[in-house]
Design a protein around this motif. Sequence first.
Motif: not given
Length: 217
Positions: A92-93, A96
């Motif tokens: 996710e990091r 995004s």
Amino acid sequence: MEQQTSDLPVMDMNETAVPSGPVPGAEKLFTDARTPQAFSPRPVSEDVLRRLYDLVKLGPTSGNCSPGRFVFLTNQDSRERIRPALSPGNVERAMSAPVLAVICQDPLFFETLPRLGSQEGLRDWFAADVGLSEETAFRNSTLEGGYLIIAARMLGLSVMPMSGFDSFMVEDALLAATGWRVNFLVGLGYPAENEPHPDHAAPRAPRLDFGEACLCL
């Protein structure tokens, strides 16, 4: 030329002016900056990335060897290419971040030394010693990655360094045509609107104090 680590060239500081005192506000790059929880959707332009590299390249490296190489993944399609290589906690990091910077080193950095280095014979010295050249490339590309973190903060970007990935998968996905080796990843973007002001941010995780981490001999 004798191949001893003690003979390695010192960091090239010839073009770096020595300040007469602290640079006003510079310590805020450390005291105020935090690793972000999220990024703004605002895009990071190629012009900003070029300005970023123009700062990074001025940082000192051994004999001006400059082995750092940088791949900027600027859209979702390019980031998806390395999704399978990421550890679950980093997916996710990484996905995004408006820009995901892949900090790399060129194992053949010594091929540019005839025009970058000032010491005669450096190219042949490194070319003859694979262990020495790999160590030098890794050490100095790590330095250049650190310069990128500080330079990005100077330009108003938030910075999220990451380990936790399969380096061979990243290299297969992105670097096969270059021969570069991956070092670490850095998410880059503008701060999210709801990111707390430094005065109201959560306390930092503990750091070691001077007595634990330093020796004065």
